[in-house]
Design an enzyme around this catalytic site. Structure first.
Site, mmCIF file in Angstrom:
data_model
loop_
_atom_site.group_PDB
_atom_site.id
_atom_site.type_symbol
_atom_site.label_atom_id
_atom_site.label_comp_id
_atom_site.label_asym_id
_atom_site.label_seq_id
_atom_site.Cartn_x
_atom_site.Cartn_y
_atom_site.Cartn_z
ATOM 1 N N GLY A 112 41.209 39.007 50.253
ATOM 2 C CA GLY A 112 39.669 39.208 49.207
ATOM 3 C C GLY A 112 39.440 37.839 48.321
ATOM 4 N N CYS A 113 38.282 38.488 47.503
ATOM 5 C CA CYS A 113 37.652 37.467 46.227
ATOM 6 C C CYS A 113 37.567 38.322 45.544
ATOM 7 C CB CYS A 113 36.454 37.110 46.831
ATOM 8 S SG CYS A 113 35.827 36.054 47.298
ATOM 9 N N GLY A 114 38.717 38.158 44.246
ATOM 10 C CA GLY A 114 38.149 38.963 42.972
ATOM 11 C C GLY A 114 38.704 40.147 43.284
ATOM 12 N N HIS A 184 35.341 41.989 45.614
ATOM 13 C CA HIS A 184 35.645 43.181 45.439
ATOM 14 C C HIS A 184 35.802 43.998 43.617
ATOM 15 C CE1 HIS A 184 38.557 42.704 49.062
ATOM 16 N NE2 HIS A 184 38.118 41.716 49.272
ATOM 17 N N CYS B 113 39.839 33.563 45.719
ATOM 18 C CA CYS B 113 39.662 34.380 47.325
ATOM 19 C C CYS B 113 41.485 34.583 47.823
ATOM 20 C CB CYS B 113 38.713 33.419 48.363
ATOM 21 S SG CYS B 113 37.210 34.142 47.948
#
Lengths: 280, 280
Positions: A112-114, A184, B113
């Site tokens: 996931g990003c972030g 996220h 990411c």
């Protein structure tokens, strides 16, 4: 409606201007999104540092604790105090978080990003999750949602390099739109807002500009949301988890186009609408 | 050229086919990228679980340990053994990793990411990092790189939803191209490959399809690479760190267009090339 914790309403600049030189040597000034550290302290104990745009730090902190399953209900939170001068947020709980040491020791580095670090045990909850079996989404509502996202004022349009997440009602009304350098953080911020406003996910529609990876699907499921939309695609594990949950995963949502990947029976098709000309 | 550790060469399917239904109710089969868990064990101790496409698990594991500063040289690694049947990789070190407990306890959830959890102390190294002061990049080489990335065979073209990272020589020859569901896995895999092949970063050019967030810039700096290119943009902290390091940050690289944001003096401008027609 549960009691709201005492919270700051901290703000900080969301973009800054920098000088850029293009391929012809021409100088210009462009906006880039902020990216700042927010170190989370729970009852004076350092928990984690989140790298964030900083648009909704209190909701982000609350949603992070919620989606990490560290806090099970809003009543457990006494106060959330953000201080950008020291890049920190202090969370005061009513009763403390049981065995927080042990529960935050296991690291999963997700795609996931972030919001890359999901503490262990999260997947375990998934099989105990049930999404509202009767929730349906009409194609016309889907189009309303995609068009709303297209036209919303955003940091992205101004500075790029951020992900946007939005929560819509089952009729396609925009409830929240939150951007962050990591998607996220944006989904966690929405989870926090939903708690604060006493909103259930059962008939809601979640939209993200980012990919529907396993972690996004898991977070959506934790929030009880049966519909996940993205202008982007999905991954094998995201697909697998959504399929197992009977969650409707809709990828490549742009204009009149979309690809329903899982939970197709939740979709009320109105294929004639696909022929209507796109909004310019 | 340092001694190479003993390594498996594990492979697994990188895409899978799923059924999709479009806006007119038409069914089709599309490819989506794999996303699988890889739990890293160092000397039989569980360290972290990475969510990855799975295209280069050994290099990913090595690069992860390198970029997390848990291993300082290749000689510290005896063997890297990936077993997809149990979704695990066993790393055997020659002398163990000193105070690994303490060094992996601090969590930073970054905007990146895929490789979201950077253990503490990483930022501390940055001010001790110096990039080759004389490294320059010609605009013609930049264009060669962008065009090479455009034409490379990729999982992205087949299935979407992955990030690509590439390492180029100072003359613009493609050295490595690695994709992953998280771009931080891709950059870590390249860091691992560089170690295995005894490549220094000093005159290399790093390209990513993803954003140039602080973590990407920090990783590039750790690898000693003075040039970071992206088809996407950057963030405030990515810009700040690159600026401090005198690293050339080039965003929005597509066709003949780019925006040089930091380290502009490292660029040898050939603006007349911008007038040449784009490759169709």
């Amino acid at each position: 409606m549960p009691r709201r914790p005492t919270m700051t309403n901290a703000s900080a600049p969301l973009t800054r201007e920098v000088e850029a030189m293009d391929e012809r040597g021409r100088l210009s000034t462009i906006s880039i999104p902020a990216e700042r550290a927010l170190t989370v302290y729970v009852d004076k104990r350092e928990l984690v540092t989140l790298m964030t745009l900083g648009s909704a730090p209190e909701a982000l902190t609350l949603g992070y604790l919620r989606n990490q399953r560290l806090v099970r209900s809003l009543d457990e939170i006494e106060s959330i105090t953000v201080d950008w001068d020291v890049e920190a947020v202090a969370v005061k709980t009513t009763g403390g978080i049981a065995d927080i040491e042990e529960r935050t020791s296991k690291k999963v580095v997700t795609t996931g990003c972030g919001q890359g670090s999901v503490f262990g045990g999260l997947m375990d909850d998934i099989d105990r999750t049930t999404l509202s079996p009767d929730a349906r989404l009409r194609q016309s509502v889907l189009y309303r949602i995609v068009d709303t996202v297209r036209t919303v004022q955003s940091i992205y349009k101004q500075a790029g390099s951020v992900h946007g997440c939005a929560l819509f009602s089952g009729e396609g009304e925009l409830l929240y739109f939150i951007e962050d350098v990591g998607r996220h953080n944006a989904v966690d911020s929405i989870a926090g807002r939903m708690w604060l406003d006493g909103l259930a996910g059962d008939d809601k529609v979640f939209y993200t500009t980012g990919r529907l990876t396993s972690e996004m699907v898991i977070k959506g499921a934790q929030m009880g949301i049966p519909f996940l939309l993205s202008r982007s695609g999905t991954t094998q594990m995201g697909h697998m988890v959504a399929d197992r949950l009977g969650m409707a995963l809709l990828a490549r949502c742009t204009g009149k186009h979309f690809l329903a990947l899982t939970g197709k029976d939740r979709l009320v098709m109105e294929p004639h609408l696909a022929d209507v000309l796109r909004v310019a």
